[in-house]
Design a protein around this motif. Sequence first.
Motif, PDB file in Angstrom:
ATOM      1  N   ALA A   1     -17.898  -0.330 105.616  1.00 21.16           N
ATOM      2  CA  ALA A   1     -17.478   0.908 104.965  1.00 21.16           C
ATOM      3  C   ALA A   1     -18.647   1.879 104.868  1.00 21.16           C
ATOM      4  N   GLU A   2     -19.843   1.361 104.551  1.00 21.16           N
ATOM      5  CA  GLU A   2     -21.011   2.227 104.506  1.00 21.16           C
ATOM      6  C   GLU A   2     -21.340   2.751 105.899  1.00 21.16           C
ATOM      7  N   ASP A  51      -2.836   0.139  97.173  1.00 20.07           N
ATOM      8  CA  ASP A  51      -2.414   1.457  96.718  1.00 20.07           C
ATOM      9  C   ASP A  51      -3.663   2.334  96.585  1.00 20.07           C
ATOM     10  N   HIS A  52      -3.493   3.566  96.082  1.00 18.87           N
ATOM     11  CA  HIS A  52      -4.629   4.479  95.999  1.00 18.87           C
ATOM     12  C   HIS A  52      -5.766   3.907  95.146  1.00 18.87           C
ATOM     13  N   GLU A  53      -5.421   3.287  94.034  1.00 20.02           N
ATOM     14  CA  GLU A  53      -6.446   2.705  93.168  1.00 20.02           C
ATOM     15  C   GLU A  53      -7.120   1.513  93.832  1.00 20.02           C
ATOM     16  N   GLY A  54      -6.359   0.743  94.616  1.00 22.82           N
ATOM     17  CA  GLY A  54      -6.940  -0.380  95.336  1.00 22.82           C
ATOM     18  C   GLY A  54      -7.923   0.074  96.395  1.00 22.82           C
ATOM     19  N   VAL A  55      -7.589   1.160  97.083  1.00 21.31           N
ATOM     20  CA  VAL A  55      -8.496   1.711  98.080  1.00 21.31           C
ATOM     21  C   VAL A  55      -9.757   2.241  97.406  1.00 21.31           C
ATOM     22  N   ARG A  56      -9.587   2.929  96.284  1.00 23.96           N
ATOM     23  CA  ARG A  56     -10.751   3.455  95.551  1.00 23.96           C
ATOM     24  C   ARG A  56     -11.686   2.317  95.160  1.00 23.96           C
ATOM     25  N   ALA A  62     -12.009  -0.647  96.484  1.00 21.07           N
ATOM     26  CA  ALA A  62     -12.636  -1.254  97.661  1.00 21.07           C
ATOM     27  C   ALA A  62     -13.783  -0.392  98.178  1.00 21.07           C
ATOM     28  N   LEU A  63     -13.583   0.913  98.230  1.00 17.71           N
ATOM     29  CA  LEU A  63     -14.620   1.805  98.744  1.00 17.71           C
ATOM     30  C   LEU A  63     -15.798   1.902  97.790  1.00 17.71           C
ATOM     31  N   GLU A  64     -15.524   1.975  96.494  1.00 19.08           N
ATOM     32  CA  GLU A  64     -16.609   2.096  95.529  1.00 19.08           C
ATOM     33  C   GLU A  64     -17.439   0.814  95.452  1.00 19.08           C
ATOM     34  N   ARG A  65     -16.845  -0.325  95.823  1.00 18.43           N
ATOM     35  CA  ARG A  65     -17.615  -1.575  95.892  1.00 18.43           C
ATOM     36  C   ARG A  65     -18.510  -1.603  97.130  1.00 18.43           C
ATOM     37  N   ALA A  66     -18.025  -1.056  98.229  1.00 18.37           N
ATOM     38  CA  ALA A  66     -18.691  -1.236  99.516  1.00 18.37           C
ATOM     39  C   ALA A  66     -19.605  -0.087  99.927  1.00 18.37           C
ATOM     40  N   GLY A 111      -9.538  -0.507 108.347  1.00 20.19           N
ATOM     41  CA  GLY A 111      -9.709  -1.895 107.945  1.00 20.19           C
ATOM     42  C   GLY A 111     -10.806  -2.102 106.930  1.00 20.19           C
ATOM     43  N   VAL A 112     -11.245  -1.026 106.272  1.00 23.45           N
ATOM     44  CA  VAL A 112     -12.282  -1.173 105.239  1.00 23.45           C
ATOM     45  C   VAL A 112     -11.674  -1.271 103.845  1.00 23.45           C
ATOM     46  N   ALA A 113     -10.368  -1.235 103.763  1.00 20.92           N
ATOM     47  CA  ALA A 113      -9.623  -1.490 102.524  1.00 20.92           C
ATOM     48  C   ALA A 113      -8.383  -2.284 102.900  1.00 20.92           C
TER      49      ALA A 113
END
Length: 283
Positions: free
Chosen positions: A33-34, A206-211, A213-217, A199-201
């Motif tokens: 993701a980074e 849902d939108h919160e799940g994607v958020r 995942a991205l904020e972790r990675a 494939g990075v989320a």
Amino acid sequence: MSEDPEPARNISGGAAGGGSAAEFDPETAGTRAEAVVDRLGELYWTKTYGGRDALECLVRTVLSQNTSDKASQPAHDALMERYAPGGEADEEDDGGDLAAALAEADQSTLAETIRPAGLYNQKSETLIALSKRVLEEYGSAAAFDEFVREADPETVRETLMDMSGVGPKTADCVLLFAGGREGVFPVDTHVHRIARRLGVAPADADHEGVRAALERAVPEAKCGFGHTAMIQFGREYCRARKPACLDDPEACPMADLCDQVGVDLESGSVVDPADRASDDARS
């Protein structure tokens, strides 16, 4: 050619609307993701955010709901011309308060002012209600701005989401563009689609799940830029119904980093990543 071109004037952050330059090193990416965000940094001007008036940012984001920037920017400009301090509604030109002007606005007049943004009756009612709450709880737009910039981010987010018409994406945009908070990756329809397609989320997030995942990675300093650049990437390359890879797999600058979830290059079909994940689970 972009399906949803950005406005001629970038109004997404910073004193002049463009944020300040930031530098990313693609060689140091610790997650895929980074690496995606770093690749976006090779395509678009990397920037950091903050410095925007919190209430104006909230107004701008409400206007952008369910429409494009091309449609919502004229509505924003017309609203500010009429209701901002020194505007048409500030008859005494005494440096009034945007919150007060909108709280006292005639709903039908405000609706007509923001007509280009669509859903103007609903949005005008929301803006009046939001402004009244800002006045009741903070006393002025300036005090609300101070709260957004200085209070604990989670407290700000919870407070914003408790306001009528404000969801996670709107709250996160205010935290990012007004508060300049690092580690905030707002998720709109573009980001939701692209992160799962890459494939990075998770495909079914849902939108919160994607958020989450991205904020972790993605490192905190890169989240804000990742949000705006991913939107632009979605407009130019990774479109909802016709991503660039359908015409030429090598045409997409993210080809080597993308799982193409929901995209079938052989048949040319494109489905939501969640639907593709469901089909794979059944097979």
